[in-house]
Design a protein around this motif. Structure first.
Motif, PDB file in Angstrom:
ATOM      1  N   GLU A  68      -7.280   2.445  -3.473  1.00 24.93           N
ATOM      2  CA  GLU A  68      -7.235   1.555  -2.311  1.00 24.93           C
ATOM      3  C   GLU A  68      -7.090   0.097  -2.740  1.00 24.93           C
ATOM      4  OE1 GLU A  68     -10.791   2.555  -0.270  1.00 24.93           O
ATOM      5  OE2 GLU A  68      -9.971   4.386   0.636  1.00 24.93           O
TER       6      GLU A  68
ATOM      7  N   THR B 242       0.149  -5.042  -2.148  1.00 27.86           N
ATOM      8  CA  THR B 242       0.581  -5.714  -0.920  1.00 27.86           C
ATOM      9  C   THR B 242       0.583  -7.226  -1.106  1.00 27.86           C
ATOM     10  OG1 THR B 242      -0.258  -3.932   0.483  1.00 27.86           O
ATOM     11  CG2 THR B 242       0.023  -6.086   1.509  1.00 27.86           C
TER      12      THR B 242
ATOM     13  N   GLY C 203      -3.581  -0.603  -3.815  1.00 30.99           N
ATOM     14  CA  GLY C 203      -2.708  -0.800  -2.663  1.00 30.99           C
ATOM     15  C   GLY C 203      -2.823  -2.208  -2.103  1.00 30.99           C
ATOM     16  N   THR C 204      -4.075  -2.715  -2.010  1.00 29.42           N
ATOM     17  CA  THR C 204      -4.285  -4.092  -1.525  1.00 29.42           C
ATOM     18  C   THR C 204      -3.655  -5.101  -2.473  1.00 29.42           C
ATOM     19  OG1 THR C 204      -6.381  -3.407  -0.508  1.00 29.42           O
ATOM     20  CG2 THR C 204      -6.033  -5.764  -0.843  1.00 29.42           C
TER      21      THR C 204
ATOM     22  N   ASP D 144       0.833  -1.202   0.000  1.00 31.78           N
ATOM     23  CA  ASP D 144       0.000   0.000   0.000  1.00 31.78           C
ATOM     24  C   ASP D 144       0.867   1.251   0.000  1.00 31.78           C
ATOM     25  OD1 ASP D 144      -2.670   1.362   0.380  1.00 31.78           O
ATOM     26  OD2 ASP D 144      -1.657   2.032   2.191  1.00 31.78           O
TER      27      ASP D 144
END
Length: 588
Positions: free
Chosen positions: A191, A198, A194-195, A116
């Motif tokens: 968002e 990761t 970012g997930t 993230d």
């Protein structure tokens, strides 16, 4: 930090770029006016002023060509000025974010996954650059075009301008509705990215585990699910943006049809000249691209604002470890490196990891810390170097409260070899000499001495390029024991006043550990040392032995006194001696 503050260093270039845009639009708006003059002059040629009309038309043609050429040059310069401002802002912002990350404590990185953070440093900052570059330029350009063009339209025909404005309330309502949708969609995409980042980072870092347990299908299925969700969110943004631009195009075209119908009647009734109607339509054409592009501009702004909000969230997260300014207290050294811990308690994420731990270690002495897994051994040494925040007065190093010692001053005096050794994608020598701040001709010899003390020299001798061997990402080409010894050599090479070995030889066998610790005794002499080991026999020569259990001090004393006490330490010692004896019998 506000957008205004970020724009301030680039304000000069942005203002100059805006002036260039104004000049560009002035030249562009002059062309329809010159066309109007030429057409009206041609219609007046029947009055017998042919030569004068011909001269006027030639002059206007030359002026139109000159305006087009100069407009192109100035427009190019305006783009350079404003686009460069966006790239400069991105450059400085990326540096600010990275410096901010380096100042954060361990708790920050527990709350913010690496993928993230990487997404915010790359994709989000790219969107911010688009906001401050193309987004800012097109916003200025659109505002200038609309203001100046409407003024000219009113000057040509106020009545016809009112008819031309009929589609615009619907246009503004559509822009308001779709801009909200695009902001939410842009935030959701960032968002999810970012997930996804990761997950990819974790899978690549743990690829060996995935292969050992044949988890490729499961991890691929997880990736597919995250990637599908990213696609769904991306398509939602595309649909919103794709609906907005055709809407603007249709409304702009409707305005043109209305003008042709009403304007034609105005010409027939003699309320407007043919040249005026041509100029009016030319100005509407100039408005058509900004109108159609308004959807693209709104998309850039909504995506950029969503990305800016995510970057601001990162920058707004303050480190929980306060760093006193350099020069406070008694200078920039920690003096004789004694360590005193007074009723130290550490709470991390609501869990009490250390509970009123106290001990005193004189300068130059060695403290061994033992205890079962989860006893708080690593938390203790993390607190000493303030990787975890502590209460004022709980830890005193060299006679100074650690909360009053600048972090750089404290940590420069500490050599730390952790159990989980992290190596950079560099050579063996570069990893060992990582803590050397100023290069000198003595560095190679210094690195070799540290490697020999860590018991690494025989391993380096068989590497293909010796000290110049690349260890790969995270030291993947080395064994676990070799990585730990490189980390130990790195700690020794820094020549610290305080040396902390956090179970840094757990991946080597007991005999090798004893040999390395024996080799380290001359180096430890004169240095304050803290040795953490799960092997009790390896630390029995320490000046003091601290036994932790459940975050509390279970015992404190020397090897002899603790054995005589018959407590936790004596029990651990007997268990490990029995285990070693059993291992020897099996080998025999």
């Amino acid at each position: 930090m506000s957008i205004r503050v970020r724009l301030r260093p680039e304000l000069g270039g942005i203002v100059l770029g805006a002036i260039c845009l104004a000049a560009t639009n002035a030249l562009a708006l002059s062309i329809p006016w010159l066309i109007k003059g030429a057409i009206d002059a041609i219609r007046a040629a029947a009055a017998g002023q042919t030569e004068a009309v011909h001269a006027l038309v030639v002059r206007n043609v030359v002026l139109i060509a000159a305006c087009a050429v100069v407009q192109g040059l100035i427009r190019t310069w305006s783009r350079i000025l404003i686009f460069n401002a966006g790239r400069n802002i991105e450059y400085r912002l990326r540096g600010d974010v990275f410096r901010h990350l380096l100042r954060q404590d361990a708790g920050f990185f527990r709350a913010h996954p690496t993928g993230d953070v990487m997404s915010r440093l790359t994709n989000d900052l790219g969107a911010v650059r688009m906001l401050f570059g193309p987004g800012l330029l097109n916003l200025f350009n659109t505002a200038l075009v609309y203001l100046t063009t409407f003024w000219l339209l009113v000057h040509l025909s106020p009545r016809l301008t009112l008819w031309a404005l009929l589609p615009y309330p619907a246009l503004l309502a559509g822009a308001r509705l779709f801009s909200r949708k695009m902001y939410k969609a842009s935030r959701a995409i960032a968002e999810q990215l970012g997930t996804l980042s990761t997950s990819i980072q974790e899978d690549l870092a743990g690829i060996a585990v995935i292969k050992h347990y044949t988890l490729e299908p499961e991890r691929q299925a997880k990736f597919r699910g995250l990637n599908d969700e990213y696609l769904v969110r991306s398509l939602a943004l595309v649909r919103a943006r794709g609906s907005l631009m055709p809407l603007f195009a249709v409304l702009g075209g409707a305005g043109t049809l209305i003008v042709l119908w009403v304007g034609g009647r105005e010409v027939i009734l003699g309320h407007m000249t043919v040249g005026g109607l041509v100029a009016f339509n030319a100005y509407l054409v100039l408005l058509s691209w900004p109108t159609i592009a308004l959807g693209w501009i709104i998309g850039i702004w909504q995506r950029g604002l969503a990305a800016w909000a995510r970057v601001r969230e990162l920058l707004a997260t303050a480190s929980r470890i306060a760093d006193p300014p350099a020069g406070t207290g008694a200078g920039e050294t920690i003096g004789a490196p004694s360590i005193e811990v007074r009723d130290l308690s550490v709470v991390v994420d609501g869990r009490l990891l250390l509970d009123r731990v106290s001990f005193s270690l004189r300068a130059g002495a060695t403290l061994a810390v033992v205890g079962p897994t989860g006893a708080g051994k690593t938390t203790l040494v993390d607190a000493i170097v303030r990787m975890q925040e502590v209460a004022p007065g709980a830890i005193v190093v060299g006679g100074r409260d650690v909360t009053q010692i600048p972090l750089a001053t404290l940590r420069r005096q500490v050599g730390y070899a952790p159990q989980d050794a992290f190596l950079f994608s560099a050579t063996v020598a570069e990893n060992i000499g990582f803590g050397i701040r100023e290069s000198t001709p003595e560095d190679p010899a210094r690195i070799r001495r540290a490697a020999e003390a860590a018991g690494l020299a025989p391993d380096i001798a068989i590497l293909p390029d010796g000290y110049d061997t690349m260890v790969g990402e995270r030291g993947i080409t080395l064994s676990g024991g070799q990585r730990q010894r490189v980390a130990l050599a790195r700690a020794l090479c820094a020549a610290p006043q305080i040396l902390i070995l956090d179970d840094s030889l757990s991946s080597v066998d007991a005999q090798t550990e004893r040999e390395i610790l024996t080799r380290l005794r001359p180096i430890l002499a004169g240095r304050t040392s803290i040795l953490i080991s799960h092997r009790v026999a390896a630390v029995k020569d320490a000046d003091q032995i601290l036994v932790l259990d459940g975050g509390r001090v279970a015992e404190l004393g020397t090897h002899t006194t603790l054995l005589a006490g018959g407590g936790v330490y004596a029990s651990l010692y007997r268990e490990q001696l029995a285990a070693e004896a059993l291992a020897i019998e099996k080998v025999a």
